[in-house]
Write a protein that holds these residues in place. Sequence first.
Motif, PDB file in Angstrom:
ATOM      1  N   UNK A   1       0.817  -1.193   0.000  1.00  0.00           N
ATOM      2  CA  UNK A   1       0.000   0.000   0.000  1.00  0.00           C
ATOM      3  C   UNK A   1       0.863   1.260   0.000  1.00  0.00           C
ATOM      4  N   UNK A   2       1.944   1.232   0.749  1.00  0.00           N
ATOM      5  CA  UNK A   2       2.830   2.394   0.829  1.00  0.00           C
ATOM      6  C   UNK A   2       3.411   2.733  -0.536  1.00  0.00           C
ATOM      7  N   UNK A   3       3.776   1.698  -1.282  1.00  0.00           N
ATOM      8  CA  UNK A   3       4.310   1.916  -2.624  1.00  0.00           C
ATOM      9  C   UNK A   3       3.240   2.522  -3.541  1.00  0.00           C
ATOM     10  N   UNK A   4       2.000   2.072  -3.405  1.00  0.00           N
ATOM     11  CA  UNK A   4       0.901   2.644  -4.173  1.00  0.00           C
ATOM     12  C   UNK A   4       0.702   4.113  -3.851  1.00  0.00           C
ATOM     13  N   UNK A   5       0.779   4.473  -2.570  1.00  0.00           N
ATOM     14  CA  UNK A   5       0.665   5.877  -2.167  1.00  0.00           C
ATOM     15  C   UNK A   5       1.796   6.706  -2.760  1.00  0.00           C
ATOM     16  N   UNK A   6       2.997   6.173  -2.724  1.00  0.00           N
ATOM     17  CA  UNK A   6       4.149   6.874  -3.275  1.00  0.00           C
ATOM     18  C   UNK A   6       3.974   7.118  -4.779  1.00  0.00           C
ATOM     19  N   UNK A   7       3.557   6.079  -5.507  1.00  0.00           N
ATOM     20  CA  UNK A   7       3.328   6.234  -6.943  1.00  0.00           C
ATOM     21  C   UNK A   7       2.228   7.262  -7.228  1.00  0.00           C
ATOM     22  N   UNK A   9       1.352   9.831  -5.353  1.00  0.00           N
ATOM     23  CA  UNK A   9       1.886  11.170  -5.058  1.00  0.00           C
ATOM     24  C   UNK A   9       2.798  11.641  -6.190  1.00  0.00           C
ATOM     25  N   UNK A  10       3.661  10.754  -6.662  1.00  0.00           N
ATOM     26  CA  UNK A  10       4.559  11.110  -7.769  1.00  0.00           C
ATOM     27  C   UNK A  10       3.736  11.425  -9.020  1.00  0.00           C
ATOM     28  N   UNK A  11       2.718  10.615  -9.302  1.00  0.00           N
ATOM     29  CA  UNK A  11       1.881  10.855 -10.478  1.00  0.00           C
ATOM     30  C   UNK A  11       1.194  12.211 -10.394  1.00  0.00           C
ATOM     31  N   UNK A  12       0.642  12.539  -9.239  1.00  0.00           N
ATOM     32  CA  UNK A  12      -0.004  13.835  -9.068  1.00  0.00           C
ATOM     33  C   UNK A  12       0.962  14.981  -9.268  1.00  0.00           C
ATOM     34  N   UNK A  14       3.712  14.899 -11.072  1.00  0.00           N
ATOM     35  CA  UNK A  14       4.080  14.946 -12.486  1.00  0.00           C
ATOM     36  C   UNK A  14       2.960  15.524 -13.347  1.00  0.00           C
ATOM     37  N   UNK A  15       1.714  15.212 -13.019  1.00  0.00           N
ATOM     38  CA  UNK A  15       0.586  15.777 -13.776  1.00  0.00           C
ATOM     39  C   UNK A  15       0.580  17.293 -13.633  1.00  0.00           C
ATOM     40  N   UNK A  16       0.739  17.772 -12.398  1.00  0.00           N
ATOM     41  CA  UNK A  16       0.755  19.224 -12.180  1.00  0.00           C
ATOM     42  C   UNK A  16       1.918  19.868 -12.916  1.00  0.00           C
ATOM     43  N   UNK A  17       3.098  19.266 -12.824  1.00  0.00           N
ATOM     44  CA  UNK A  17       4.281  19.804 -13.487  1.00  0.00           C
ATOM     45  C   UNK A  17       4.101  19.792 -14.998  1.00  0.00           C
ATOM     46  N   UNK A  18       3.577  18.694 -15.537  1.00  0.00           N
ATOM     47  CA  UNK A  18       3.371  18.610 -16.980  1.00  0.00           C
ATOM     48  C   UNK A  18       2.398  19.675 -17.450  1.00  0.00           C
ATOM     49  N   UNK A  19       1.349  19.907 -16.700  1.00  0.00           N
ATOM     50  CA  UNK A  19       0.357  20.894 -17.123  1.00  0.00           C
ATOM     51  C   UNK A  19       0.907  22.308 -17.091  1.00  0.00           C
ATOM     52  N   UNK A  20       1.783  22.591 -16.164  1.00  0.00           N
ATOM     53  CA  UNK A  20       2.429  23.905 -16.145  1.00  0.00           C
ATOM     54  C   UNK A  20       3.336  24.052 -17.367  1.00  0.00           C
ATOM     55  N   UNK A  21       4.111  23.008 -17.667  1.00  0.00           N
ATOM     56  CA  UNK A  21       4.944  23.029 -18.870  1.00  0.00           C
ATOM     57  C   UNK A  21       4.069  23.194 -20.113  1.00  0.00           C
TER      58      UNK A  21
END
Length: 172
Positions: A1-7, A9-12, A14-21
């Motif tokens: 479960x911890x690994x799923x949470x980490x992924x 968080x990273x996905x969120x 990256x989505x925010x960063x990609x949208x700013x780019x």
Amino acid sequence: MLLGLLFAIIAGSLVALQNIFNSKVNERAGSWATTTLVLGLGFLASLTFGLIFEGGQLFHLENMKTWFWFSGMIGVGVVVCLVHGIKRLGPTYAIAIALTSQLVFALLGDTLGWMDLNKVPFTTNQLIGVLVIVGGIVVFKFGGSGEGQKVGKLTALFAKGRKISELHQREN
């Protein structure tokens, strides 16, 4: 479960960063060129990493329903709509609304069993959670706009050694 949470968080992130780019690329290139660039480079990157990590198994796609093949076209709508949303609302507000919409549609998909998902019973806690998030966006966008100005005035008054009553006198 911890690994799923980490992924997640990273996905969120990256989505925010990609949208700013994407919004910055859109300022120079327009929405269709931005979409082509984003999805084209995404295709090349995913193809390269897929071949490196999965090799010949990359295109082993047995028993997949035909309509799943068209999911990439949804990405066109995602990029175009988010680029325009960010241009009109700013990154934080647009992404908050997009993520909330994503949560609501995921909840509907789970509850109704869309696209072969296992049905998950809808609960009051899920409804309250979505309402809290929507309420947070409303507060973020509309709450405190006048209050922030008053706090700024109060800070300026205190910095000058004045009293709160002087703020009320200036407002009247």
